[in-house]
Design an enzyme around this catalytic site. Structure first.
Site, PDB file in Angstrom:
ATOM      1  CE  LYS A  73      -2.628   0.232   3.557  1.00  0.00           C
ATOM      2  NZ  LYS A  73      -1.746   1.056   4.433  1.00  0.00           N
ATOM      3  CB  THR A  75       5.198   0.095  -2.519  1.00  0.00           C
ATOM      4  OG1 THR A  75       6.083  -0.383  -1.490  1.00  0.00           O
ATOM      5  CG2 THR A  75       5.920   0.065  -3.855  1.00  0.00           C
ATOM      6  NE  ARG A  96      -0.653   5.390   8.701  1.00  0.00           N
ATOM      7  CZ  ARG A  96      -0.835   4.162   9.157  1.00  0.00           C
ATOM      8  NH1 ARG A  96      -1.226   3.976  10.400  1.00  0.00           N
ATOM      9  NH2 ARG A  96      -0.611   3.117   8.398  1.00  0.00           N
ATOM     10  CE  LYS A 107       4.006  -1.786   7.464  1.00  0.00           C
ATOM     11  NZ  LYS A 107       2.995  -0.736   7.667  1.00  0.00           N
ATOM     12  CB  ALA A 275      -5.290   1.766  10.781  1.00  0.00           C
ATOM     13  CG  PHE A 303      -3.644  -2.226   9.469  1.00  0.00           C
ATOM     14  CD1 PHE A 303      -2.535  -3.000   9.167  1.00  0.00           C
ATOM     15  CD2 PHE A 303      -3.691  -1.624  10.716  1.00  0.00           C
ATOM     16  CE1 PHE A 303      -1.506  -3.188  10.086  1.00  0.00           C
ATOM     17  CE2 PHE A 303      -2.660  -1.803  11.644  1.00  0.00           C
ATOM     18  CZ  PHE A 303      -1.581  -2.583  11.320  1.00  0.00           C
ATOM     19  CG  PHE A 384       4.646 -10.232  -6.062  1.00  0.00           C
ATOM     20  CD1 PHE A 384       5.686 -10.430  -5.179  1.00  0.00           C
ATOM     21  CD2 PHE A 384       3.640  -9.333  -5.719  1.00  0.00           C
ATOM     22  CE1 PHE A 384       5.726  -9.771  -3.962  1.00  0.00           C
ATOM     23  CE2 PHE A 384       3.671  -8.670  -4.501  1.00  0.00           C
ATOM     24  CZ  PHE A 384       4.716  -8.888  -3.615  1.00  0.00           C
ATOM     25  CD1 TRP A 412       9.017  -3.093  -3.855  1.00  0.00           C
ATOM     26  CD2 TRP A 412      10.052  -4.216  -5.481  1.00  0.00           C
ATOM     27  NE1 TRP A 412      10.117  -3.707  -3.298  1.00  0.00           N
ATOM     28  CE2 TRP A 412      10.778  -4.395  -4.288  1.00  0.00           C
ATOM     29  CE3 TRP A 412      10.512  -4.832  -6.658  1.00  0.00           C
ATOM     30  CZ2 TRP A 412      11.918  -5.171  -4.222  1.00  0.00           C
ATOM     31  CZ3 TRP A 412      11.666  -5.598  -6.580  1.00  0.00           C
ATOM     32  CH2 TRP A 412      12.365  -5.767  -5.378  1.00  0.00           C
TER      33      TRP A 412
END
Length: 559
Positions: A73, A75, A96, A107, A275, A303, A384, A412
């Site tokens: 998200k 990214t 954030r 994470k 969140a 999230f 991916f 990415w």
């Protein structure tokens, strides 16, 4: 095939000075406070100078329910901002700040990934400009004033059994969830049960993010309920005479932070409420400044859309008057297979059946954004290398039946070039599709009705079970005149339900509310569900074990 790590990519970047980034947005020098070469705070008084300027378009990036496979998200948020810049739009990003708890926990870093990152990545992920430390200190000042007041005679007749204000620290530390303090005799305070929350779950963090200016912040801090007296009456920070000192601690933290992406797109990074516990959005101040400076502003909510996006709309938008012009909903084929029951080690194998099961999670989030909130949606599939054409085609076909377009994103790996189609589709949606923005519930509804509406309409629950004395707590809050406030649900991020093991789109479940907290300073009521905790713990193998720094001060292993 080997890939460079995120931190290696970030450390190879050649950023522009932050003064030049500010110039790119036509920010006058008087409003720029540099923190070294590549970070700055922007004085919030700039809003007074720009109050007559038209706002740009606001793009909200959210996601399906998160899985161990990852969704990307942040990214996507960063890369979409770069892609909008590449196609000639004046874009600004609003994010954030990462909490140190997740950075050293499960994470890892949270500044985007690959070739869609904000930099300086190490600074952003670690101490940055000290905002979260300021929040921690301000929170703990209130705790110290409260306990000192009791020690010095307790003129407010505070019931030490009904103290609701906890200390905090910005770290995952389960040992501090429940403690006994004030031991050692009369000179050392009054013994009582206590505990710590993580700093980003503190009401002070929510206040920082939802304040419109310093005076508003001071008033909000004054309204915070810290305890109840022996008659059951609420005791606030203003009664402890602490709001001025807290505002003094937060006066610089209230100023949004300006940095840049790898492709030199301006990015505001400010505030960091979780969140799953708090409201999960960056500050109103940063978002408003970005909207005055940019033609398109890309922001995110934490999230899945059931948490971050719902709170962005029902809390942040209510309190700020903002509204999204479009929503980008991020998913991956891998994550949908995970929701379909596939184990992490098998996610690289084609499995249409698993996607067919897991895609119900995506469908529910799309239905919420378009149906409940009336917003135009673009689904971004973060691609991916192992994804097969059959899997991607299945996702696209299913989304088209919902009336939304699917765009493959390769941000990415390729940076803005991998998001050109996504940027163009977002612009098209904003310009040509209907926006029937609305909230999930009316503010005049009772607190119970608001909780039940979120549970049934957003999560898909059959209903809500109010445990223990939660209905009495709600009645007490409404009797004090706070029934009009929005609700902030504290719920696991791993499921639409309050059970993290229920994946995809659960059916035949109920939400259990086990505690209610009145966050009057922040301006919302917190409903705590399931087994959610306000102080996380570290995993079996913390990310901290892989982080190091060499003799030259170069950090490795951050992400």
């Amino acid at each position: 095939m080997s890939f460079k790590s995120d931190i290696e990519i970030a450390q190879e970047a050649r950023p522009e000075s932050i003064a030049k980034i500010a110039e790119k947005l036509d920010i006058a020098e008087e409003f720029v406070e540099c923190y070294g070469k590549y970070k700055a705070k922007i004085d919030y008084n700039i809003l007074d100078e720009m109050q007559d300027r038209k706002n740009g378009k606001l793009i909200l990036v959210t996601a399906i329910t998160p899985t161990p496979a990852g969704e990307g998200k942040t990214t996507t948020t960063v890369g979409l901002g770069d892609a909008l810049s590449m196609i000639g739009k004046r874009a600004v990003i609003a994010l954030r700040e990462p909490s140190l708890g997740p950075v050293f926990g499960v994470k890892g870093g949270a500044a985007g990934g690959g070739y869609a990152q904000v930099i300086p990545m190490e600074d952003i992920n670690l101490h940055f400009t000290g905002d979260i430390h300021a929040v921690t200190t301000a929170n703990n000042l209130i705790a110290a004033l409260l306990d000192n007041h009791i020690h010095q005679g307790n003129a407010l007749d505070i019931d030490s059994r009904r103290i609701v204000w906890r200390r905090c620290m910005d770290m995952n530390d389960r040992q501090l969830r429940f403690i006994v303090d004030g031991l050692g005799g009369k000179a050392n305070g009054t013994p009582r049960e206590d505990g710590f929350d993580i700093s980003v779950a503190s009401e002070i963090m929510a206040v920082l993010c939802l304040s419109n200016d310093l005076e508003d912040l001071k008033q909000r801090v004054g309204r915070i309920i810290v305890a109840y007296d022996h008659t059951g009456k609420a005791v606030t920070v203003s009664q402890l005479k602490g709001q001025g000192a807290v505002a003094a601690l937060l006066k610089d933290a209230l100023k949004p932070n300006l940095v840049q992406t790898l492709e030199k797109t301006p990015a505001f990074i400010h505030g960091g409420p979780f969140a799953n516990i708090a409201h999960g959005c960056n500050s109103i101040m940063a978002t408003k400044i970005a909207l005055k400076l940019g033609e398109y502003v890309v922001t995110e909510a934490g999230f899945g859309a059931d948490l971050g996006a719902e709170k962005f709309i029902d809390i942040k938008c209510r309190q700020s008057g903002l509204k999204p012009d479009a929503v980008v909903l991020v998913a991956t084929a891998r994550a949908l297979k995970s929701h379909g029951g596939v184990q992490k080690q098998d996610l690289g194998k084609e499995n249409i059946d698993a996607i067919a099961t897991g895609i119900e999670n995506l469908v529910k989030h799309v239905e919420n954004m378009t149906g409940v909130f009336g917003l135009p949606v673009v689904v971004a599939i973060n691609r991916f290398p192992q994804d097969t054409e059959a899997e991607l085609q299945y996702i696209e076909d299913r989304c088209k039946k919902l009336g939304v377009n699917v765009i493959l994103s390769e941000l990415w790996a390729k940076g803005s070039l991998g998001g050109k189609a996504l940027a163009e589709e977002v612009v098209r949606v904003i310009e040509h599709e209907n926006n029937n923005f609305k909230y999930a519930y009316d503010e005049s509804a009772s607190i119970r009705e608001k909780i039940e509406t979120i549970a049934t309409k957003i999560y898909g629950a059959d209903g809500v079970d109010f445990m223990g004395n939660t209905l009495k707590m709600i009645a007490d809050i409404e009797a004090q005149g706070f029934g009009h406030l929005p609700v902030c649900m504290a719920k696991t991020q791993y499921s639409l339900s309050d059970d993290p093991l229920k994946l995809s789109r659960p059916r035949d479940f109920r939400i259990s509310v086990r505690n209610i907290k009145a966050s009057i300073g922040a301006g919302f009521i917190v409903a705590i569900t399931g087994e959610i905790m306000t102080m996380p713990g570290l995993p079996r193998v913390p990310a901290a074990e892989s982080i190091d720094v060499n003799a030259a001060g170069k950090i490795s292993g951050l992400f």
